[in-house]
Design a protein around this motif. Structure first.
Motif, PDB file in Angstrom:
ATOM      1  N   ASP A  89       3.699   1.683   2.947  1.00  0.00           N
ATOM      2  CA  ASP A  89       3.328   1.078   4.222  1.00  0.00           C
ATOM      3  C   ASP A  89       3.574  -0.422   4.113  1.00  0.00           C
ATOM      4  O   ASP A  89       2.685  -1.191   3.739  1.00  0.00           O
ATOM      5  CB  ASP A  89       1.855   1.381   4.520  1.00  0.00           C
ATOM      6  CG  ASP A  89       1.417   0.850   5.883  1.00  0.00           C
ATOM      7  OD1 ASP A  89       2.303   0.456   6.676  1.00  0.00           O
ATOM      8  OD2 ASP A  89       0.200   0.827   6.146  1.00  0.00           O
ATOM      9  N   ARG A 145       0.829  -1.202   0.000  1.00  0.00           N
ATOM     10  CA  ARG A 145       0.000   0.000   0.000  1.00  0.00           C
ATOM     11  C   ARG A 145       0.871   1.262   0.000  1.00  0.00           C
ATOM     12  O   ARG A 145       1.905   1.319   0.674  1.00  0.00           O
ATOM     13  CB  ARG A 145      -0.908   0.004   1.226  1.00  0.00           C
ATOM     14  CG  ARG A 145      -1.949   1.140   1.249  1.00  0.00           C
ATOM     15  CD  ARG A 145      -2.840   1.024   2.482  1.00  0.00           C
ATOM     16  NE  ARG A 145      -3.488  -0.268   2.515  1.00  0.00           N
ATOM     17  CZ  ARG A 145      -4.610  -0.565   1.853  1.00  0.00           C
ATOM     18  NH1 ARG A 145      -5.182   0.371   1.088  1.00  0.00           N
ATOM     19  NH2 ARG A 145      -5.152  -1.761   1.941  1.00  0.00           N
ATOM     20  N   SER A 149       6.054   7.142  -0.449  1.00  0.00           N
ATOM     21  CA  SER A 149       6.398   6.294   0.696  1.00  0.00           C
ATOM     22  C   SER A 149       5.417   5.128   0.764  1.00  0.00           C
ATOM     23  O   SER A 149       4.268   5.227   0.323  1.00  0.00           O
ATOM     24  CB  SER A 149       6.364   7.102   1.999  1.00  0.00           C
ATOM     25  OG  SER A 149       5.129   7.768   2.146  1.00  0.00           O
ATOM     26  N   ALA A 200       1.719   4.761   1.261  1.00  0.00           N
ATOM     27  CA  ALA A 200       1.438   5.507   2.496  1.00  0.00           C
ATOM     28  C   ALA A 200       1.272   6.997   2.226  1.00  0.00           C
ATOM     29  O   ALA A 200       0.522   7.683   2.924  1.00  0.00           O
ATOM     30  CB  ALA A 200       2.549   5.281   3.513  1.00  0.00           C
ATOM     31  N   ARG A 224       8.445  -7.030   6.347  1.00  0.00           N
ATOM     32  CA  ARG A 224       9.518  -6.073   6.646  1.00  0.00           C
ATOM     33  C   ARG A 224      10.900  -6.673   6.417  1.00  0.00           C
ATOM     34  O   ARG A 224      11.810  -5.987   5.925  1.00  0.00           O
ATOM     35  CB  ARG A 224       9.384  -5.545   8.071  1.00  0.00           C
ATOM     36  CG  ARG A 224       8.228  -4.579   8.231  1.00  0.00           C
ATOM     37  CD  ARG A 224       8.363  -3.701   9.458  1.00  0.00           C
ATOM     38  NE  ARG A 224       7.342  -2.663   9.451  1.00  0.00           N
ATOM     39  CZ  ARG A 224       7.451  -1.496   8.856  1.00  0.00           C
ATOM     40  NH1 ARG A 224       8.571  -1.212   8.190  1.00  0.00           N
ATOM     41  NH2 ARG A 224       6.492  -0.615   8.873  1.00  0.00           N
ATOM     42  N   ASP A 250       3.973  -5.736   8.365  1.00  0.00           N
ATOM     43  CA  ASP A 250       4.959  -6.272   9.312  1.00  0.00           C
ATOM     44  C   ASP A 250       5.542  -7.597   8.848  1.00  0.00           C
ATOM     45  O   ASP A 250       6.733  -7.863   9.049  1.00  0.00           O
ATOM     46  CB  ASP A 250       4.312  -6.444  10.693  1.00  0.00           C
ATOM     47  CG  ASP A 250       4.019  -5.111  11.366  1.00  0.00           C
ATOM     48  OD1 ASP A 250       4.636  -4.100  10.950  1.00  0.00           O
ATOM     49  OD2 ASP A 250       3.178  -5.067  12.278  1.00  0.00           O
ATOM     50  N   THR A 255      11.896   2.852   7.190  1.00  0.00           N
ATOM     51  CA  THR A 255      10.915   3.358   6.241  1.00  0.00           C
ATOM     52  C   THR A 255      11.393   3.090   4.817  1.00  0.00           C
ATOM     53  O   THR A 255      12.594   3.026   4.552  1.00  0.00           O
ATOM     54  CB  THR A 255      10.672   4.865   6.415  1.00  0.00           C
ATOM     55  OG1 THR A 255      11.908   5.566   6.238  1.00  0.00           O
ATOM     56  CG2 THR A 255      10.139   5.160   7.805  1.00  0.00           C
TER      57      THR A 255
END
Length: 678
Positions: free
Chosen positions: A342, A325, A340, A327, A348, A345, A387
């Motif tokens: 998203d 997605r 940026s 961000a 990551r 988790d 990020t």
């Protein structure tokens, strides 16, 4: 006794444990309080409500406090929002010294950090290096060398900044002259001129002389002994000096707000002592670390240092797409945006990256009428930030860049390939190196990631960036680069070269080419003094400068290149043979036929394999794979180092078999690199 530079820098700079807040409320508080006190003292002086000496002292105290606001604003410590820092800085500057602009002050102050105690290049050495018999005069005239310093360097400064300072100088002189002719000079002196000079004397004494006098090391030689902390009587010194008795902490970590100096020192005290930090008592006695420990009579355990967070590569066995997605989509310049992401988790680890790596973006086929569009973009965030973001510069007629500028918005889903590429190099927290990057336009994106990560991880290394653009308005990340230069004042130098800005300094006007690089190599830099070079931009610029550096003695493996795109050559089939290709991809083995003239990548894609690729021009390295059996020849290579090629890696978009059968493995193409590999 002063520590040697090697001894002082044998460890990485401790993590301060403090960050710039969204807004520093203590700064807001002292700013509002100082303005209120100055307004009250002015009213009292005009109405005779208080004796003149009292109003003068109140106004001087207000101006002294406003210098801390100005000081933190110059280091972008007031807020994470650049404009907030500039606003506070400009207002505070009018009270502290209306002779120069806030931007000019910030430039001069950063030069002080970069060249502390260097008599020729430190503008504050006029005060800190003063003999005792000259101290009273120099304290009162501490802003005079600032003006002289600015005059010497005005050609390097933006025209708008020079004009603003010139206007302030003329306006200040006009106010004084007008007051004299109208008989109000004494009133002006009581309201401002005398308080401002008193504040200047105290500032010179407390901000410059006390922290720096009688210290021989420069910031470049030993940052731990270029300034000192002053301990003892801290119940009164800390509030009275607004924490500048911990000036060493400020020089080590310039972006920390003033009210967090003490907390940072206490958190890392023993680490600073191990580096032989300069310490003096409130009464001027100099202490070595053992004497300080005895003086303090420490009890209990000292704060433990946090480990350095090292960047790491993606955990994906081979590059693979995932829906992620968006961000945010934020405008950087008139023709570029910051996108940026998203990252969930559970992905990551797969989207972990090393500085200089890139991601491939793929859009849904419905976006472009059933056609798949994939583009490769460098990651511009620090590899230690957690990020993920890219910057996209609009290309007229470009499918994805037009879509990103006009239609993409937060909440949209894009397919992202896990990070690939090897533009960056392994970092080590104890390294002491000198890096130079040369970037043009959107070539700043991978360089920014490398720069940010390197300065955060290698706290003793230094970085110089040459950045070419048409003008200031079209400079991507211009404000962020200013903040980074303020934060890493003694370790980061940024030189802007602009081709279409008639107001830019003449010697920095034009394009970055051999002549411009030769000019810098002949003055402040030498090829021998640089450990690694990073070149990113148009192919012509990068390849030309690469050749120039190698000609001047740079080791080819130390000159790292990243291109906007590769050269797309016409296909010729007569020199190539058909072959059978065995492809290992995400743990599975596939055998595919290869027609004469096709590349290894083309054969894999024709067989329906999801082999990773992006530019198809030999520039990005996304299609990198290891040749296990057989041999291939690459048409061109702008992404792999000599060591990569010697280890058997190839760019499959450029690789043609030279044997009847070839085995390639995409799963080993992104091998982990440890921090100790040099």
């Amino acid at each position: 006794m002063s520590a040697t530079p090697d001894a002082a820098s044998r460890h990485a700079l401790p993590d301060p444990g403090e960050r710039v807040p969204a807004i520093s409320w203590p700064i807001v508080g002292i700013f509002c309080g100082a303005i209120a006190v100055f307004a009250f003292s002015t009213w009292a002086a005009l109405t005779g409500g208080l004796p003149v000496p009292v109003t003068v002292l109140l106004s001087a105290a207000a101006i002294f406090v406003l210098f801390t606001v100005l000081h933190d604003a110059a280091h972008y410590s007031v807020s994470t929002h650049r404009r907030v820092n500039v606003a506070f800085g400009r207002v505070a500057m009018l009270f502290v010294s209306p002779l120069i602009s806030f931007k000019s002050f910030a430039f001069i102050h950063i030069e002080h950090h970069r060249n502390t105690n260097d008599d020729e290049n430190d503008p504050d050495h006029f005060v800190s290096g003063a003999p005792l018999w000259q101290v009273p005069v120099r304290f009162a005239l501490m802003d005079v060398p600032y003006l002289g310093f600015l005059v010497r360097h005005w050609r390097r400064r933006p025209r708008a900044e020079v004009l603003e300072t010139s206007f302030l100088l003329v306006a200040s002189a006009a106010v004084i002259v007008a007051s004299a002719f109208t008989g109000h000079l004494w009133t002006l002196a009581v309201l401002y001129l005398i308080p401002e000079r008193l504040a200047m004397v105290v500032l010179a004494w407390w901000f410059d002389w006390l922290p720096h006098h009688d210290l021989e090391d420069t910031q470049q030689e030993n940052r731990y002994r270029a300034t000192r902390n002053r301990v003892g009587a801290e119940w009164i010194l800390t509030p009275l000096l607004l924490s500048q008795n911990y000036h060493l902490v400020h020089h080590l970590h310039p972006s920390i707000p003033f009210h967090r100096y003490v907390a940072t020192w206490r958190r890392n005290e023993e680490a600073y002592l191990e580096r032989n930090a300069a310490i003096g008592t409130a009464f001027g006695q100099q202490l070595d670390p053992d004497e300080y420990r005895d003086w303090k009579r420490l009890n209990g355990k000292l704060a433990r240092l946090l480990p350095v967070r090292m960047p790491k590569r993606s955990s994906a066995r081979a590059a693979v797409f995932h829906p992620v997605r968006v961000a945010g989509v934020d405008r950087l310049t008139g023709d570029s945006v910051l996108i940026s992401f998203d990252v969930p988790d559970d992905l990551r680890d797969e989207f972990s990256f090393e500085p200089g790596q890139h991601i491939t973006v793929r859009t849904d086929r419905t976006v472009f009428g059933g056609e798949e569009v994939r583009r490769n973009y460098s990651i511009c965030t620090s590899a230690t930030s957690g990020t993920l973001a890219i910057a996209v510069k609009h290309i007229p007629g470009g499918a994805f860049s037009t879509f990103a500028m006009e239609r993409l918005q937060a909440g949209d889903i894009l397919d992202l390939m896990t990070p690939t590429g090897s533009f960056g190099i392994p970092l080590h927290p104890l390294a002491t190196k000198n890096y130079v990057a040369i970037a043009a336009g959107s070539g700043i994106t991978p360089v920014l990631s490398i720069l940010r990560t390197t300065l955060a991880v290698e706290t003793e290394s230094r970085f110089t960036l040459f950045y070419g653009n048409r003008d200031a308005a079209g400079t991507m990340f211009r404000e962020e680069l200013e903040e980074l230069e303020a934060r890493y004042a003694d370790r980061l130098r940024i030189i802007h070269v602009r081709s279409r800005d008639p107001r830019h300094p003449a010697q920095l006007r034009g394009r970055i080419d051999r002549a411009k690089l030769a000019q810098e190599l002949g003055s402040d830099l030498s090829v021998a003094s640089v450990n690694d070079w990073f070149l990113c931009g148009p192919a012509e610029m990068v390849t030309d400068l690469h050749g120039q550096l190698v000609e001047r003695g740079a080791e080819p493996d130390r000159v790292h290149m990243e291109l906007f795109h590769g050269y797309r050559k016409p296909k010729a089939t007569e020199d190539f043979i058909p072959a059978t290709i065995a492809v290992s991809l995400r743990g599975r083995r596939h055998e595919v036929p290869l027609a004469a003239g096709d590349t290894v990548l083309e054969s894999a894609l024709k067989a329906g394999l999801e082999a990773p690729y992006a530019c198809l021009g030999g520039a990005c390295g996304t299609c990198k794979a290891k040749v296990l059996l057989g041999s291939v020849a690459m048409e061109q290579n702008f992404a792999l180092s000599r060591a990569d090629v010697e280890d058997g890696y190839a760019l499959t978009c450029q690789a043609h078999p030279t044997t009847p059968s070839v085995t390639v493995d995409y799963d080993t193409s992104e091998r982990p690199v440890t921090a100790t590999e040099r």
